[in-house]
Write a protein that holds these residues in place. Structure first.
Motif, PDB file in Angstrom:
ATOM      1  N   ILE A  18       0.842  -1.208   0.000  1.00  0.00           N
ATOM      2  CA  ILE A  18       0.000   0.000   0.000  1.00  0.00           C
ATOM      3  C   ILE A  18       0.870   1.248   0.000  1.00  0.00           C
ATOM      4  CG2 ILE A  18      -1.632   1.354   1.381  1.00  0.00           C
ATOM      5  CD1 ILE A  18      -2.832  -1.386   2.256  1.00  0.00           C
ATOM      6  N   GLU A  19       1.901   1.266   0.826  1.00  0.00           N
ATOM      7  CA  GLU A  19       2.797   2.422   0.873  1.00  0.00           C
ATOM      8  C   GLU A  19       3.503   2.624  -0.469  1.00  0.00           C
ATOM      9  OE1 GLU A  19       4.023   2.544   5.560  1.00  0.00           O
ATOM     10  OE2 GLU A  19       5.124   1.202   4.240  1.00  0.00           O
ATOM     11  N   GLY A  20       3.974   1.547  -1.046  1.00  0.00           N
ATOM     12  CA  GLY A  20       4.643   1.646  -2.340  1.00  0.00           C
ATOM     13  C   GLY A  20       3.709   2.160  -3.426  1.00  0.00           C
ATOM     14  N   TYR A  21       2.492   1.649  -3.431  1.00  0.00           N
ATOM     15  CA  TYR A  21       1.509   2.077  -4.423  1.00  0.00           C
ATOM     16  C   TYR A  21       1.209   3.578  -4.284  1.00  0.00           C
ATOM     17  CZ  TYR A  21      -2.910   2.731  -6.814  1.00  0.00           C
ATOM     18  OH  TYR A  21      -3.894   3.213  -7.635  1.00  0.00           O
ATOM     19  N   CYS A  22       0.945   4.010  -3.062  1.00  0.00           N
ATOM     20  CA  CYS A  22       0.601   5.422  -2.843  1.00  0.00           C
ATOM     21  C   CYS A  22       1.764   6.337  -3.213  1.00  0.00           C
ATOM     22  CB  CYS A  22       0.186   5.642  -1.396  1.00  0.00           C
ATOM     23  SG  CYS A  22      -1.404   4.894  -0.986  1.00  0.00           S
ATOM     24  N   ASN A  23       2.947   5.959  -2.803  1.00  0.00           N
ATOM     25  CA  ASN A  23       4.112   6.783  -3.138  1.00  0.00           C
ATOM     26  C   ASN A  23       4.351   6.808  -4.640  1.00  0.00           C
ATOM     27  OD1 ASN A  23       4.647   7.541  -0.484  1.00  0.00           O
ATOM     28  ND2 ASN A  23       5.819   5.687  -0.099  1.00  0.00           N
ATOM     29  N   ARG A  24       4.105   5.711  -5.307  1.00  0.00           N
ATOM     30  CA  ARG A  24       4.269   5.667  -6.764  1.00  0.00           C
ATOM     31  C   ARG A  24       3.248   6.569  -7.454  1.00  0.00           C
ATOM     32  NH1 ARG A  24       6.931   6.218 -10.945  1.00  0.00           N
ATOM     33  NH2 ARG A  24       6.289   5.022 -12.757  1.00  0.00           N
ATOM     34  N   GLN A  25       2.015   6.561  -6.979  1.00  0.00           N
ATOM     35  CA  GLN A  25       0.986   7.419  -7.580  1.00  0.00           C
ATOM     36  C   GLN A  25       1.346   8.892  -7.414  1.00  0.00           C
ATOM     37  OE1 GLN A  25      -1.398   6.120  -9.560  1.00  0.00           O
ATOM     38  NE2 GLN A  25      -0.255   4.267  -9.045  1.00  0.00           N
ATOM     39  N   LYS A  26       1.849   9.249  -6.242  1.00  0.00           N
ATOM     40  CA  LYS A  26       2.266  10.629  -6.009  1.00  0.00           C
ATOM     41  C   LYS A  26       3.441  10.993  -6.907  1.00  0.00           C
ATOM     42  CE  LYS A  26       2.388  11.678  -1.524  1.00  0.00           C
ATOM     43  NZ  LYS A  26       2.489  11.517  -0.045  1.00  0.00           N
ATOM     44  N   SER A  27       4.344  10.065  -7.105  1.00  0.00           N
ATOM     45  CA  SER A  27       5.497  10.294  -7.981  1.00  0.00           C
ATOM     46  C   SER A  27       5.066  10.461  -9.434  1.00  0.00           C
ATOM     47  CB  SER A  27       6.476   9.124  -7.848  1.00  0.00           C
ATOM     48  OG  SER A  27       7.523   9.236  -8.763  1.00  0.00           O
ATOM     49  N   ILE A  28       4.110   9.669  -9.854  1.00  0.00           N
ATOM     50  CA  ILE A  28       3.593   9.771 -11.229  1.00  0.00           C
ATOM     51  C   ILE A  28       3.014  11.165 -11.464  1.00  0.00           C
ATOM     52  CG2 ILE A  28       1.707   9.006 -12.753  1.00  0.00           C
ATOM     53  CD1 ILE A  28       2.261   6.146 -11.679  1.00  0.00           C
ATOM     54  N   MET A  29       2.247  11.661 -10.512  1.00  0.00           N
ATOM     55  CA  MET A  29       1.646  12.990 -10.671  1.00  0.00           C
ATOM     56  C   MET A  29       2.713  14.080 -10.667  1.00  0.00           C
ATOM     57  SD  MET A  29      -1.445  12.483 -11.342  1.00  0.00           S
ATOM     58  CE  MET A  29      -1.809  14.216 -11.467  1.00  0.00           C
ATOM     59  N   ALA A  30       3.719  13.941  -9.823  1.00  0.00           N
ATOM     60  CA  ALA A  30       4.802  14.939  -9.800  1.00  0.00           C
ATOM     61  C   ALA A  30       5.554  14.934 -11.128  1.00  0.00           C
ATOM     62  CB  ALA A  30       5.756  14.649  -8.644  1.00  0.00           C
ATOM     63  N   ASP A  31       5.824  13.755 -11.659  1.00  0.00           N
ATOM     64  CA  ASP A  31       6.503  13.650 -12.959  1.00  0.00           C
ATOM     65  C   ASP A  31       5.645  14.224 -14.078  1.00  0.00           C
ATOM     66  OD1 ASP A  31       8.623  12.437 -11.699  1.00  0.00           O
ATOM     67  OD2 ASP A  31       8.116  10.398 -12.378  1.00  0.00           O
ATOM     68  N   TYR A  32       4.352  13.953 -14.022  1.00  0.00           N
ATOM     69  CA  TYR A  32       3.431  14.457 -15.044  1.00  0.00           C
ATOM     70  C   TYR A  32       3.439  15.983 -15.064  1.00  0.00           C
ATOM     71  CZ  TYR A  32      -1.050  15.036 -17.533  1.00  0.00           C
ATOM     72  OH  TYR A  32      -2.038  15.397 -18.410  1.00  0.00           O
ATOM     73  N   GLU A  64      -2.661  13.467  -4.293  1.00  0.00           N
ATOM     74  CA  GLU A  64      -1.840  13.442  -3.084  1.00  0.00           C
ATOM     75  C   GLU A  64      -2.702  13.399  -1.830  1.00  0.00           C
ATOM     76  OE1 GLU A  64       0.683  16.858  -3.543  1.00  0.00           O
ATOM     77  OE2 GLU A  64       2.205  15.709  -4.618  1.00  0.00           O
ATOM     78  N   GLY A  65      -3.816  14.119  -1.837  1.00  0.00           N
ATOM     79  CA  GLY A  65      -4.721  14.097  -0.689  1.00  0.00           C
ATOM     80  C   GLY A  65      -5.288  12.712  -0.438  1.00  0.00           C
ATOM     81  N   VAL A  66      -5.725  12.062  -1.495  1.00  0.00           N
ATOM     82  CA  VAL A  66      -6.278  10.713  -1.358  1.00  0.00           C
ATOM     83  C   VAL A  66      -5.192   9.733  -0.921  1.00  0.00           C
ATOM     84  CG1 VAL A  66      -7.294   8.778  -2.631  1.00  0.00           C
ATOM     85  CG2 VAL A  66      -8.160  11.091  -2.993  1.00  0.00           C
ATOM     86  N   MET A  67      -4.025   9.825  -1.535  1.00  0.00           N
ATOM     87  CA  MET A  67      -2.936   8.907  -1.189  1.00  0.00           C
ATOM     88  C   MET A  67      -2.477   9.131   0.255  1.00  0.00           C
ATOM     89  SD  MET A  67      -2.580   6.959  -3.777  1.00  0.00           S
ATOM     90  CE  MET A  67      -4.223   7.194  -4.431  1.00  0.00           C
ATOM     91  N   ASP A  68      -2.418  10.388   0.697  1.00  0.00           N
ATOM     92  CA  ASP A  68      -2.036  10.665   2.078  1.00  0.00           C
ATOM     93  C   ASP A  68      -3.074  10.120   3.057  1.00  0.00           C
ATOM     94  OD1 ASP A  68       0.341  11.876   1.327  1.00  0.00           O
ATOM     95  OD2 ASP A  68      -0.468  13.918   1.448  1.00  0.00           O
ATOM     96  N   GLU A  69      -4.343  10.215   2.682  1.00  0.00           N
ATOM     97  CA  GLU A  69      -5.396   9.661   3.538  1.00  0.00           C
ATOM     98  C   GLU A  69      -5.264   8.142   3.637  1.00  0.00           C
ATOM     99  OE1 GLU A  69     -10.258   9.599   3.827  1.00  0.00           O
ATOM    100  OE2 GLU A  69      -9.290  11.147   2.627  1.00  0.00           O
ATOM    101  N   ILE A  70      -5.012   7.505   2.516  1.00  0.00           N
ATOM    102  CA  ILE A  70      -4.805   6.052   2.519  1.00  0.00           C
ATOM    103  C   ILE A  70      -3.593   5.701   3.370  1.00  0.00           C
ATOM    104  CG2 ILE A  70      -4.139   4.077   1.075  1.00  0.00           C
ATOM    105  CD1 ILE A  70      -5.889   5.378  -1.156  1.00  0.00           C
ATOM    106  N   LEU A  71      -2.504   6.451   3.171  1.00  0.00           N
ATOM    107  CA  LEU A  71      -1.271   6.185   3.930  1.00  0.00           C
ATOM    108  C   LEU A  71      -1.459   6.383   5.423  1.00  0.00           C
ATOM    109  CD1 LEU A  71       1.417   7.788   1.598  1.00  0.00           C
ATOM    110  CD2 LEU A  71       1.222   5.367   2.209  1.00  0.00           C
TER     111      LEU A  71
END
Length: 91
Positions: A18-32, A64-71
């Motif tokens: 779960i942590e890896g997934y959330c961090n990856r999603q945040k990274s994808i958005m930052a790269d985008y 990031e808000g959703v991923m932080d909530e999940i995390l």
């Protein structure tokens, strides 16, 4: 009745996934956002780039808000359950 196999390592692993997934999603958005922003020197139509970048920033913020909530919820939940299993009485 079947014996229930409770494995705390699986729960720990789930928390890590779960942590890896959330961090990856945040990274994808930052790269985008970064990749799109880098086009600004080549982009000749300022009327479309500005709103596009603003929309991407809003999307990045929402993700990031959703991923932080999940995390903040699920990794701790699974690690807590793993700890409960480790500390349960063993017969």
């Amino acid at each position: 009745m079947d014996i229930l196999d409770l494995n705390p390592e699986v729960l720990e692993s789930t928390a890590g996934v779960i942590e890896g997934y959330c961090n990856r999603q945040k990274s994808i958005m930052a790269d985008y956002l970064s990749n799109t922003s880098s086009l600004s020197s080549e982009w000749t139509d300022d009327q479309t780039l500005g709103p596009l970048l603003e929309e991407i920033k809003q999307m990045k913020s929402a993700v990031e808000g959703v991923m932080d909530e999940i995390l903040s919820t699920y990794p701790n939940y699974f690690r807590g359950k793993a700890e409960q299993i480790r500390n349960r009485p063993k017969f």
